[in-house]
Design a protein around this motif. Structure first.
Motif, PDB file in Angstrom:
ATOM      1  N   VAL A 268      75.577 101.218  78.345  1.00 53.29           N
ATOM      2  CA  VAL A 268      74.801 101.705  77.201  1.00 53.29           C
ATOM      3  C   VAL A 268      73.635 100.748  76.968  1.00 53.29           C
ATOM      4  O   VAL A 268      73.700  99.560  77.290  1.00 53.29           O
ATOM      5  N   ALA A 269      72.566 101.284  76.393  1.00 54.94           N
ATOM      6  CA  ALA A 269      71.376 100.463  76.157  1.00 54.94           C
ATOM      7  C   ALA A 269      71.583  99.486  75.011  1.00 54.94           C
ATOM      8  O   ALA A 269      70.942  98.432  74.965  1.00 54.94           O
ATOM      9  N   ALA A 270      72.482  99.805  74.068  1.00 54.96           N
ATOM     10  CA  ALA A 270      72.717  98.980  72.870  1.00 54.96           C
ATOM     11  C   ALA A 270      71.414  98.761  72.104  1.00 54.96           C
ATOM     12  O   ALA A 270      71.185  97.709  71.520  1.00 54.96           O
ATOM     13  N   ARG A 271      70.562  99.773  72.112  1.00 57.33           N
ATOM     14  CA  ARG A 271      69.276  99.721  71.403  1.00 57.33           C
ATOM     15  C   ARG A 271      69.225 100.927  70.459  1.00 57.33           C
ATOM     16  O   ARG A 271      68.955 102.041  70.898  1.00 57.33           O
ATOM     17  N   THR A 272      69.478 100.688  69.199  1.00 53.65           N
ATOM     18  CA  THR A 272      69.593 101.789  68.249  1.00 53.65           C
ATOM     19  C   THR A 272      68.470 101.789  67.219  1.00 53.65           C
ATOM     20  O   THR A 272      68.497 102.595  66.292  1.00 53.65           O
ATOM     21  N   LEU A 310      82.915 109.839  73.775  1.00 53.89           N
ATOM     22  CA  LEU A 310      81.531 109.416  73.992  1.00 53.89           C
ATOM     23  C   LEU A 310      80.789 109.257  72.672  1.00 53.89           C
ATOM     24  O   LEU A 310      80.031 108.295  72.482  1.00 53.89           O
ATOM     25  N   ARG A 311      80.987 110.206  71.754  1.00 52.71           N
ATOM     26  CA  ARG A 311      80.301 110.113  70.467  1.00 52.71           C
ATOM     27  C   ARG A 311      80.678 108.824  69.737  1.00 52.71           C
ATOM     28  O   ARG A 311      79.816 108.126  69.195  1.00 52.71           O
ATOM     29  N   GLY A 312      81.966 108.502  69.733  1.00 59.61           N
ATOM     30  CA  GLY A 312      82.395 107.270  69.071  1.00 59.61           C
ATOM     31  C   GLY A 312      81.847 106.035  69.756  1.00 59.61           C
ATOM     32  O   GLY A 312      81.409 105.080  69.097  1.00 59.61           O
ATOM     33  N   THR A 313      81.846 106.048  71.078  1.00 52.42           N
ATOM     34  CA  THR A 313      81.340 104.897  71.824  1.00 52.42           C
ATOM     35  C   THR A 313      79.866 104.666  71.529  1.00 52.42           C
ATOM     36  O   THR A 313      79.432 103.528  71.285  1.00 52.42           O
ATOM     37  N   LEU A 314      79.068 105.730  71.524  1.00 50.97           N
ATOM     38  CA  LEU A 314      77.629 105.579  71.307  1.00 50.97           C
ATOM     39  C   LEU A 314      77.322 105.163  69.870  1.00 50.97           C
ATOM     40  O   LEU A 314      76.348 104.445  69.619  1.00 50.97           O
ATOM     41  N   ARG A 315      78.149 105.606  68.924  1.00 54.38           N
ATOM     42  CA  ARG A 315      77.921 105.189  67.532  1.00 54.38           C
ATOM     43  C   ARG A 315      78.211 103.701  67.344  1.00 54.38           C
ATOM     44  O   ARG A 315      77.673 103.077  66.432  1.00 54.38           O
ATOM     45  N   HIS A 316      79.054 103.143  68.187  1.00 51.22           N
ATOM     46  CA  HIS A 316      79.480 101.742  68.018  1.00 51.22           C
ATOM     47  C   HIS A 316      79.152 100.930  69.279  1.00 51.22           C
ATOM     48  O   HIS A 316      79.912 100.062  69.675  1.00 51.22           O
ATOM     49  N   GLN A 317      78.004 101.214  69.876  1.00 57.18           N
ATOM     50  CA  GLN A 317      77.684 100.644  71.183  1.00 57.18           C
ATOM     51  C   GLN A 317      77.174  99.213  71.145  1.00 57.18           C
ATOM     52  O   GLN A 317      77.029  98.585  72.187  1.00 57.18           O
TER      53      GLN A 317
END
Length: 533
Positions: A268-272, A310-317
């Motif tokens: 993940v980019a970890a750029r939110t 996936l949704r949970g992972t991306l919300r907390h990446q």
């Protein structure tokens, strides 16, 4: 101007410590070849490349230590001409260019001023390659797209006013703010809850081995008609194209590993935030993605589960994978990867430099702890499947077998009824699948039982006696020297009464002496207790 001194980001510190364990390992270098086709103004390109370096602090960083801690020095903008290698006079310019790329890929990685470099290869009329490489500690995949976008802008608009780009210091400050925020606490709590029962990393090779020093690659193509059917299946299941590919990969891996639960590694980019999405630098994160792929589960059930995860992972990446691994107690080689890395990219990367077309051909993505599965959109040609594996764990024929298995699984996955149990989708013909699950090709094997650190060190000393094992300000020891010194110390300790059920205190500053002492105590069969010097 003096260089600006900054701390390392969390992602950079992970890369720094990994490279201290294996200095110079070429796998830490990321590399691309920009294939430039059409009319190209070489001088204009060189000037644009210089302006990109002036704008991009991450490309002007070098690393040093201060009181035992790594820091990064951002050098002020300075002249760094783009080297040009004219191969047009070679009997086979393309072969000469490929030979240059292959040789460069074997060069040791560096944390010094040459951690970022580029070379323009002239191959023929209206054909040139721009070879770009960077130590992964400088940039991640997201950053490279930012750099190439800047190159296109600087080439097309050379007289435009210089942009006021955000700085690395601002990127680091944002990370500090996040770590002190309630959002970080929520992310940490999410992962603690999700992984409360722990996870067993999915490893498809029975051989753990040392950290990879080279990778092998197997490529295949998902044909356009299969891509269309897979996209139709994604639409029917109300999931994204990426979710479908990740779910199908999990189902295939479950068959090959002989299990109904697999763990993937999701980059993940970890750029939110807008700031993070505009500053090149190292921020990438690699998170666990557990998938229950029970053979009785239908395609719909599998994909619904993957979509939710996936949704949970991306919300907390933004919560770092190293922190998750520590909380899970994962150590050793198995802990370096939660499971095979799976990534889906919408494009292989194309952009324009005026009337010249630039196509990005990736040569190396950086370290591959175990296995990496990449899906690349190839337009009208279909979708490229690329599998990279640690060369010590996966011989070429095994990667090719896995490629064929995944391609076959995807073809069936696209056409089966939504409720059909995924266990009835064949990853391989029955005879081959039985052979794989029996361990004949390495799949389905459990990782080898953990081996004590001493035998592992001795194996390395036999395999690479001259490689650097430990280094400090006073000097270095190769593996042969380290084993010799530790063995001599073990004999002295045994003579002094050390052995099983005995404790030996170790008072030494970090360095060659400390590592030698620890190995010497373990070699004597005793336990060691570190004292704070």
């Amino acid at each position: 101007m003096r260089p600006e001194e900054l701390p390392l980001s969390a992602a950079q510190r992970e890369m720094w410590f990994a490279q201290q364990l294996d200095p110079g390992n070429p796998v830490f270098t990321m590399a691309d070849c920009l294939e430039l086709t059409g009319p190209l103004d070489h001088e204009r390109l060189r000037a644009a490349w210089q302006r990109v370096q002036n704008r991009t602090e991450a490309l002007r960083v070098r690393f040093v230590e201060r009181d035992g801690q790594p820091v990064q020095l951002v050098e002020p903008p300075h002249e760094r001409p783009l080297p040009v290698l004219d191969l047009t006079g070679e009997p086979d310019p393309l072969a000469a260019a490929e030979a240059f790329l292959d040789a460069d890929r074997q060069l040791p990685s560096t944390l010094g001023p040459d951690a970022f470099a580029a070379t323009l290869l002239l191959i023929g009329p209206e054909l040139a390659w721009l070879h770009v490489k960077a130590n992964h500690i400088l940039v991640d995949g997201f950053s490279r797209s930012l750099v190439y976008a800047r190159l296109a802008a600087e080439y097309d608009l050379p007289d435009a006013e210089p942009a006021a780009d955000p700085t690395l210091a601002e990127l680091l400050a944002e990370e500090d703010d996040y770590l002190a925020s309630p959002a970080h606490q929520r992310d940490r709590a999410y992962w603690a809850e999700q992984l409360a029962d722990g996870i067993e990393p999915t490893v498809l090779s029975g051989h753990l081995g040392a950290p990879a020093r080279s990778t092998l690659r197997s490529t295949g193509l998902i044909p356009p008609d299969t891509v269309t059917r897979l996209q139709d299946a994604a639409w029917a299941e109300r999931v994204t194209w990426q979710t479908l590919l990740i779910g199908a990969t999990a189902g295939c891996l479950a068959q090959l590993a002989g299990t109904d639960r697999v763990v993937l590694t999701l980059p993940v980019a970890a750029r939110t935030t807008p700031l993070a999405q505009s500053v090149p630098g190292m921020r990438a994160n690699f998170l666990p993605l557990p998938v229950a792929a029970h053979p009785a589960l239908g395609r719909d059930g599998l994909l619904t589960q993957v979509a939710a995860t996936l949704r949970g992972t991306l919300r907390h990446q933004r919560h770092r994978h190293d922190a998750i691994r520590r909380d899970l107690g994962l150590t050793g080689d198995a802990g370096r990867s939660f499971g095979p890395t799976v990534n889906v990219l919408q494009t292989g990367g194309e952009f324009a430099l005026g009337d010249c077309r630039a196509r990005v051909r990736n040569l190396s993505t950086g370290p591959v702890p175990d296995l990496q599965i990449l899906f690349l959109d190839s337009g009208e040609e279909g979708c490229e499947l690329r599998i990279d594996g640690d060369a010590d764990r996966y011989p070429q024929e095994r990667l090719d077998l896995f490629r064929d298995a995944l391609l076959g699984y995807l073809a069936e996955f696209a056409t089966v009824p939504t409720e059909l149990p995924v266990g009835r989708i064949a990853a391989l013909p029955p005879a081959e699948r039985e052979h794989v699950l029996a361990g004949g090709n390495g799949y389905g094997q459990q990782p080898e039982v953990f081996t004590d650190v001493l035998p592992r060190i001795r194996e390395l000393a036999l395999a690479r006696p001259g490689a650097t094992a430990v280094q400090d300000d006073a000097g270095r020891l190769d593996y042969a020297e380290l084993v010799a010194r530790a063995s001599a110390l073990s004999r002295r300790l045994v003579a002094a009464g050390a052995g099983p059920d005995r404790l030996v205190a170790v008072a030494a500053a970090p360095g060659t002496g400390f590592v030698t002492a620890v190995l010497g105590v373990l070699g004597a069969g005793a336990a060691w207790l570190p004292l704070d010097v």
